[in-house]
Write an enzyme that holds these catalytic residues in place. Sequence first.
Site, PDB file in Angstrom:
ATOM      1  N   LYS A 178     -28.307  55.056 -51.759  1.00 44.38           N
ATOM      2  CA  LYS A 178     -29.072  54.691 -50.558  1.00 44.38           C
ATOM      3  C   LYS A 178     -28.267  54.990 -49.296  1.00 44.38           C
ATOM      4  O   LYS A 178     -28.791  55.565 -48.341  1.00 44.38           O
ATOM      5  CB  LYS A 178     -29.393  53.193 -50.639  1.00 44.38           C
ATOM      6  CG  LYS A 178     -29.710  52.511 -49.321  1.00 44.38           C
ATOM      7  CD  LYS A 178     -30.089  51.075 -49.581  1.00 44.38           C
ATOM      8  CE  LYS A 178     -29.707  50.014 -48.625  1.00 44.38           C
ATOM      9  NZ  LYS A 178     -28.712  50.167 -47.626  1.00 44.38           N
ATOM     10  N   ASN A 179     -26.999  54.625 -49.321  1.00 42.67           N
ATOM     11  CA  ASN A 179     -26.211  54.758 -48.094  1.00 42.67           C
ATOM     12  C   ASN A 179     -25.750  56.192 -47.824  1.00 42.67           C
ATOM     13  O   ASN A 179     -25.109  56.457 -46.811  1.00 42.67           O
ATOM     14  CB  ASN A 179     -25.013  53.805 -48.121  1.00 42.67           C
ATOM     15  CG  ASN A 179     -25.462  52.354 -48.018  1.00 42.67           C
ATOM     16  OD1 ASN A 179     -26.625  52.074 -47.740  1.00 42.67           O
ATOM     17  ND2 ASN A 179     -24.542  51.421 -48.253  1.00 42.67           N
ATOM     18  N   ARG A 210     -32.317  48.654 -40.495  1.00 41.87           N
ATOM     19  CA  ARG A 210     -31.259  48.822 -39.525  1.00 41.87           C
ATOM     20  C   ARG A 210     -30.696  50.248 -39.496  1.00 41.87           C
ATOM     21  O   ARG A 210     -30.272  50.739 -38.456  1.00 41.87           O
ATOM     22  CB  ARG A 210     -30.139  47.833 -39.886  1.00 41.87           C
ATOM     23  CG  ARG A 210     -28.937  47.946 -39.027  1.00 41.87           C
ATOM     24  CD  ARG A 210     -27.813  47.098 -39.585  1.00 41.87           C
ATOM     25  NE  ARG A 210     -26.574  47.511 -38.962  1.00 41.87           N
ATOM     26  CZ  ARG A 210     -26.175  47.125 -37.775  1.00 41.87           C
ATOM     27  NH1 ARG A 210     -26.909  46.302 -37.078  1.00 41.87           N
ATOM     28  NH2 ARG A 210     -25.049  47.556 -37.258  1.00 41.87           N
ATOM     29  N   CYS A 267     -31.074  43.883 -43.176  1.00 43.33           N
ATOM     30  CA  CYS A 267     -30.704  42.637 -43.842  1.00 43.33           C
ATOM     31  C   CYS A 267     -30.202  41.605 -42.848  1.00 43.33           C
ATOM     32  O   CYS A 267     -29.461  41.935 -41.927  1.00 43.33           O
ATOM     33  CB  CYS A 267     -29.589  42.912 -44.846  1.00 43.33           C
ATOM     34  SG  CYS A 267     -30.169  43.395 -46.456  1.00 43.33           S
ATOM     35  N   ARG A 312     -24.520  41.567 -36.701  1.00 42.52           N
ATOM     36  CA  ARG A 312     -24.687  43.016 -36.785  1.00 42.52           C
ATOM     37  C   ARG A 312     -24.958  43.699 -35.446  1.00 42.52           C
ATOM     38  O   ARG A 312     -26.025  44.286 -35.225  1.00 42.52           O
ATOM     39  CB  ARG A 312     -25.785  43.367 -37.784  1.00 42.52           C
ATOM     40  CG  ARG A 312     -25.539  42.759 -39.139  1.00 42.52           C
ATOM     41  CD  ARG A 312     -26.396  43.344 -40.208  1.00 42.52           C
ATOM     42  NE  ARG A 312     -25.865  44.614 -40.695  1.00 42.52           N
ATOM     43  CZ  ARG A 312     -26.288  45.207 -41.797  1.00 42.52           C
ATOM     44  NH1 ARG A 312     -27.232  44.675 -42.512  1.00 42.52           N
ATOM     45  NH2 ARG A 312     -25.766  46.345 -42.180  1.00 42.52           N
ATOM     46  N   ASP A 347     -21.019  44.829 -50.180  1.00 40.66           N
ATOM     47  CA  ASP A 347     -22.335  44.872 -50.833  1.00 40.66           C
ATOM     48  C   ASP A 347     -22.283  44.361 -52.272  1.00 40.66           C
ATOM     49  O   ASP A 347     -23.326  44.128 -52.877  1.00 40.66           O
ATOM     50  CB  ASP A 347     -22.878  46.311 -50.823  1.00 40.66           C
ATOM     51  CG  ASP A 347     -23.347  46.726 -49.440  1.00 40.66           C
ATOM     52  OD1 ASP A 347     -23.472  45.854 -48.562  1.00 40.66           O
ATOM     53  OD2 ASP A 347     -23.585  47.932 -49.233  1.00 40.66           O
ATOM     54  N   ARG A 383     -35.619  47.445 -51.443  1.00 43.11           N
ATOM     55  CA  ARG A 383     -35.035  48.284 -50.387  1.00 43.11           C
ATOM     56  C   ARG A 383     -33.907  49.152 -50.941  1.00 43.11           C
ATOM     57  O   ARG A 383     -33.651  50.235 -50.406  1.00 43.11           O
ATOM     58  CB  ARG A 383     -34.456  47.402 -49.265  1.00 43.11           C
ATOM     59  CG  ARG A 383     -35.482  46.838 -48.312  1.00 43.11           C
ATOM     60  CD  ARG A 383     -34.797  46.277 -47.085  1.00 43.11           C
ATOM     61  NE  ARG A 383     -33.726  47.158 -46.690  1.00 43.11           N
ATOM     62  CZ  ARG A 383     -32.511  46.766 -46.312  1.00 43.11           C
ATOM     63  NH1 ARG A 383     -32.202  45.492 -46.264  1.00 43.11           N
ATOM     64  NH2 ARG A 383     -31.595  47.636 -45.958  1.00 43.11           N
TER      65      ARG A 383
HETATM   66  C1  UD1 Z   1     -23.114  50.076 -43.948  1.00 44.13           C
HETATM   67  C2  UD1 Z   1     -23.964  50.032 -45.197  1.00 44.13           C
HETATM   68  C3  UD1 Z   1     -24.053  48.618 -45.735  1.00 44.13           C
HETATM   69  C4  UD1 Z   1     -22.652  48.018 -45.921  1.00 44.13           C
HETATM   70  C5  UD1 Z   1     -21.807  48.197 -44.667  1.00 44.13           C
HETATM   71  C6  UD1 Z   1     -20.367  47.791 -44.863  1.00 44.13           C
HETATM   72  C7  UD1 Z   1     -25.523  51.845 -44.798  1.00 44.13           C
HETATM   73  C8  UD1 Z   1     -26.929  52.269 -44.551  1.00 44.13           C
HETATM   74  N1  UD1 Z   1     -25.287  50.531 -44.878  1.00 44.13           N
HETATM   75  O1  UD1 Z   1     -23.773  49.260 -42.985  1.00 44.13           O
HETATM   76  O2  UD1 Z   1     -24.730  48.674 -46.993  1.00 44.13           O
HETATM   77  O3  UD1 Z   1     -22.783  46.647 -46.192  1.00 44.13           O
HETATM   78  O4  UD1 Z   1     -21.809  49.572 -44.252  1.00 44.13           O
HETATM   79  O5  UD1 Z   1     -19.799  48.492 -45.902  1.00 44.13           O
HETATM   80  O6  UD1 Z   1     -24.631  52.660 -44.974  1.00 44.13           O
HETATM   81  N2  UD1 Z   1     -20.115  46.128 -36.336  1.00 44.13           N
HETATM   82  C9  UD1 Z   1     -19.932  45.804 -35.009  1.00 44.13           C
HETATM   83  N3  UD1 Z   1     -20.409  46.675 -34.068  1.00 44.13           N
HETATM   84  C10 UD1 Z   1     -21.020  47.841 -34.391  1.00 44.13           C
HETATM   85  C11 UD1 Z   1     -21.179  48.172 -35.753  1.00 44.13           C
HETATM   86  C12 UD1 Z   1     -20.709  47.287 -36.711  1.00 44.13           C
HETATM   87  O7  UD1 Z   1     -19.397  44.767 -34.688  1.00 44.13           O
HETATM   88  O8  UD1 Z   1     -21.424  48.589 -33.492  1.00 44.13           O
HETATM   89  C13 UD1 Z   1     -19.637  45.187 -37.373  1.00 44.13           C
HETATM   90  C14 UD1 Z   1     -20.796  44.653 -38.199  1.00 44.13           C
HETATM   91  O9  UD1 Z   1     -21.424  43.582 -37.562  1.00 44.13           O
HETATM   92  C15 UD1 Z   1     -20.094  44.267 -39.464  1.00 44.13           C
HETATM   93  C16 UD1 Z   1     -19.000  45.314 -39.597  1.00 44.13           C
HETATM   94  O10 UD1 Z   1     -18.843  45.875 -38.299  1.00 44.13           O
HETATM   95  O11 UD1 Z   1     -19.521  42.997 -39.315  1.00 44.13           O
HETATM   96  C17 UD1 Z   1     -19.308  46.414 -40.583  1.00 44.13           C
HETATM   97  O12 UD1 Z   1     -20.483  47.075 -40.224  1.00 44.13           O
HETATM   98  P1  UD1 Z   1     -20.749  48.607 -40.516  1.00 44.13           P
HETATM   99  O13 UD1 Z   1     -19.583  49.202 -41.238  1.00 44.13           O
HETATM  100  O14 UD1 Z   1     -21.204  49.257 -39.265  1.00 44.13           O
HETATM  101  O15 UD1 Z   1     -21.962  48.526 -41.510  1.00 44.13           O
HETATM  102  P2  UD1 Z   1     -23.326  49.327 -41.467  1.00 44.13           P
HETATM  103  O16 UD1 Z   1     -23.064  50.745 -41.109  1.00 44.13           O
HETATM  104  O17 UD1 Z   1     -24.327  48.574 -40.711  1.00 44.13           O
END
Ligand code: UD1
Length: 425
Positions: free
Chosen positions: A22-23, A94, A118, A123, A307, A399
Amino acid sequence: MEKLVIKGGRSLDGTVRVNGAKNAILPGMAAVLLDKSGGESVLGNVPRIRDVVLMAEILRSLGAKVSWEGSQLTINTRDLSNYAIPEQLMLEMRSTVFLMGALLARLGQVRISHPGGCAIGTRPIDLHLKGLVALGAQIREQHGFIYATCRRLAGTDIHLDYPSVGATENIMLAAVYASGATVIHNAAKEPEIVDLQNMLNAMGARIRGAGTDQIRIQGVKQLHSVEHAVIPDRIVTGTLMMAAVAAGGDILLEGVVPAHLEAVTAKLRETGAQIREENGRLRIKATERPRAVDTLRTLPYPGFPTDLQAPVMALLTRADGTSVIIENVFDSRFNHVNDLRRMGAQITVDGRTAVVKGVPSLTGAVVTAQDLRAGAALVLAGLAAHGETVVEGLHHLDRGYESLEGDLAQLGAEIKRLDGEVEPS
Ligand code: UD1
């Protein structure tokens, strides 16, 4: 409303082939937006999950043609015209946030609403926006929408405060058409980022360094269409490995990349499970009650994936001894704890730390998935529990899992999906 009904207590035995990630497919679908050649891209190993259905709808709403046959998606973005992502679809998923980078690079403008997905913490998307601004985008927020515009983006050095997966991908996608070179420092190192680099390079991009904390993107003028098969889903793989440990059994997972799961394999070995890695296959054998593990911390890759925190907690509820789990990645990701407690688990939570005191057995109950991986955790708990477990809230599970119940049934679990009301027996 659909539900899963699980009769616990059966050990697992057999072979399952794991589907694509998925990711990896979601950023891959965003990458196709960058094709200016008018050709057709074909993505393979595509999982049939709700998030891909939603992303396909979004691409269509932007003017792309998308068709889906078996595990292959064919996408043509020649007539891309719309730059506004429909609010309703955005709220449901998201991941749409990384469409920002791709659309900015292709059309010079994009409008999104604040992303949904989620409910696992606050986030924010500040790192995404900071990265795009550093490349020269102008961003304004108005009436709940975020508008970004640019002329040609310009390559630069970007230091991420945290190795965010989505922000790294977003910046890679945006920087592909930027003038000069972009270097992302403290980049995320997840295998899905390497997959995105491979796909973009096959489209004509010049990117190197994915898989390390420094990624260099040399801007190019035009990308073309591509044929690309996405990597196997390491989170589905990990979930099935944990199912075997939770329920006991001897299973073989095919079509996987064992190297993507080293942190998981190491932890599961601590529970007493025997795990054998072979070329593209993992064999998991667990005959005893699992043992408690040393403190488990979720971390960015190559650490233990957030995850899989909920699924691993489900199996540790039955472990011999007490385990401590620290959730470092998201600030509120214990949505599964209350339902596990209703099944007899002894878990205390203090901030980002959960202490799981193993009990000899869980008892089936009616429980509700509050998010995607929480749903998987409840299914695993149901496999290990005495009696019948009914899991509701399957839209979350769907999902990210093609058919968790199908895979588990193939391994001999007593699990079925039912429509409507189900009275636990
Ligand atoms: C991706 C994965 C998700 C996984 C996560 C962490 C996809 C589609 N989803 O989500 O399954 O759980 O990586 O391995 O690939 N953060 C900030 N500011 C930002 C962006 C992120 O503070 O602009 C924080 C988030 O709130 C969170 C942490 O960084 O606490 C990690 O988030 P991130 O690595 O961005 O996860 P996703 O890309 O949303």
